[in-house]
Scaffold this motif. Structure first.
Motif, mmCIF file in Angstrom:
data_model
loop_
_atom_site.group_PDB
_atom_site.id
_atom_site.type_symbol
_atom_site.label_atom_id
_atom_site.label_comp_id
_atom_site.label_asym_id
_atom_site.label_seq_id
_atom_site.Cartn_x
_atom_site.Cartn_y
_atom_site.Cartn_z
ATOM 1 N N ASP A 31 -1.365 10.723 -8.930
ATOM 2 C CA ASP A 31 -1.397 9.230 -8.726
ATOM 3 C C ASP A 31 -0.772 8.197 -9.953
ATOM 4 O O ASP A 31 -1.439 8.152 -10.931
ATOM 5 C CB ASP A 31 -2.919 8.837 -8.510
ATOM 6 C CG ASP A 31 -3.117 7.251 -8.240
ATOM 7 O OD1 ASP A 31 -2.276 6.506 -8.106
ATOM 8 O OD2 ASP A 31 -4.309 6.956 -8.059
ATOM 9 N N THR A 93 -5.646 3.665 -4.820
ATOM 10 C CA THR A 93 -4.509 3.157 -4.604
ATOM 11 C C THR A 93 -3.688 3.837 -3.572
ATOM 12 O O THR A 93 -2.279 3.449 -3.495
ATOM 13 C CB THR A 93 -3.785 3.414 -5.983
ATOM 14 O OG1 THR A 93 -3.509 5.062 -6.184
ATOM 15 C CG2 THR A 93 -4.600 3.093 -7.368
ATOM 16 N N ARG A 97 0.619 3.045 -2.724
ATOM 17 C CA ARG A 97 1.560 4.274 -2.902
ATOM 18 C C ARG A 97 2.007 4.745 -1.407
ATOM 19 O O ARG A 97 2.767 5.529 -1.481
ATOM 20 C CB ARG A 97 0.834 5.267 -3.733
ATOM 21 C CG ARG A 97 0.514 5.031 -5.055
ATOM 22 C CD ARG A 97 -0.166 6.374 -5.747
ATOM 23 N NE ARG A 97 -1.469 6.341 -5.274
ATOM 24 C CZ ARG A 97 -1.836 7.351 -4.298
ATOM 25 N NH1 ARG A 97 -0.768 8.203 -3.823
ATOM 26 N NH2 ARG A 97 -2.932 7.707 -3.933
#
Length: 280
Positions: A31, A93, A97
């Protein structure tokens, strides 16, 4: 949660995700936004993780549940699913992404206070909000999930996948099975990934002190664990709701696949990650 304040356990989970990037090089779950959304210096994250090395199983479990979820989202999108719903998004997230393109719609569902806090962090970090993401603020005590999703443009007649991580232990059984019933009943068919824990008395002896300490910490900040499940009865209840496929995983084998050097023991109790599908 404390009324009007964001979830502090969401911050703790995000810190574990960031620590995994630093301590294990994100080998289970990569990440690149984990540190940015925290607005934290790497040394500070490392210091927090190093101060309590006994919490590393929790960090690796969190990495595993995200690995399973992102793999399932990728598989669903490859099969034609075009709606991804993150329930209790916290500082997740995934949408920011996403490699899946503009035709895959994402919906982040969360308490208004936590969602506003996240949006401030995104702005501070300079992380762009993609056009395909819709925020769905909801007060689960007074509002209905289906109605809030529909207002945000969710199509219940189209297939979808729900990701629900780090939430179930904090909810009542009525809230948990109400949400699962909603997902299973969607006319377009749906998948769900979520995590849960065995009852504490069934945890391996070597993990109980760590889990007792964590349970005390989250209770002290007003976010106590209240729901635990045995795997077989949970799967049976899910099938009764309409889920035709239910797969239950423990993190040990996942960690071993990415980190053979960790010498992770095979455990039959602890934190579980479920993927399930209901076909319309």
């Amino acid at each position: 949660m404390i009324p009007g304040e964001p979830s502090r356990t969401a911050l703790a989970a995000a810190t574990h995700r960031a620590a995994h990037q630093l301590l294990e090089d994100g080998c289970i779950f990569a990440d690149p936004l984990a540190l940015r959304i925290l607005n934290a210096e790497p040394d500070a994250v490392l210091a927090t993780a190093s101060a309590e090395p006994a919490r590393s199983p929790i960090r690796l479990f969190i990495a595993c549940r995200h690995r399973v979820a992102e793999d399932r989202v990728a598989q669903a999108v490859a099969a034609g699913v075009r709606q991804v719903v993150i329930l209790g998004a916290g500082l997740d997230t995934g949408a920011y992404r996403s490699p899946h393109g503009l035709d895959v719609s994402w919906f982040e569902v969360d308490h208004p206070a936590t969602q506003a806090w996240k949006q401030r962090r995104l702005r501070q970090a300079g992380i762009e909000v993609p056009a395909f993401l819709q925020y769905v603020p909801i007060d689960f005590e007074t509002e209905i999930l289906g109605e809030r999703l529909a207002a945000a443009g969710f199509d219940d007649a189209a297939p979808s996948i729900f990701v629900w991580l780090g939430v179930v232990p904090y909810l009542t059984e009525a809230a948990i099975f109400g949400t699962l019933a909603f997902i299973a009943g969607l006319p377009g068919g749906a998948e769900v990934v979520f995590d849960y824990a065995d009852p504490p008395v069934n945890w391996p002896t070597e993990l109980r002190p760590m889990m007792d300490a964590r349970a005390a910490r989250v209770a002290a900040i007003g976010e106590a664990w209240i729901s635990f499940f045995e795997p077989a009865p949970l799967a049976e209840r899910m099938r009764a709701l309409g889920f035709s496929e239910v797969e239950d995983s423990l993190s040990g084998p996942i960690v071993a696949g990415y980190m053979p050097e960790a010498n992770v023991e095979e455990r039959t109790r602890g934190g579980h990650i479920i993927w399930a599908r209901a076909v319309s």
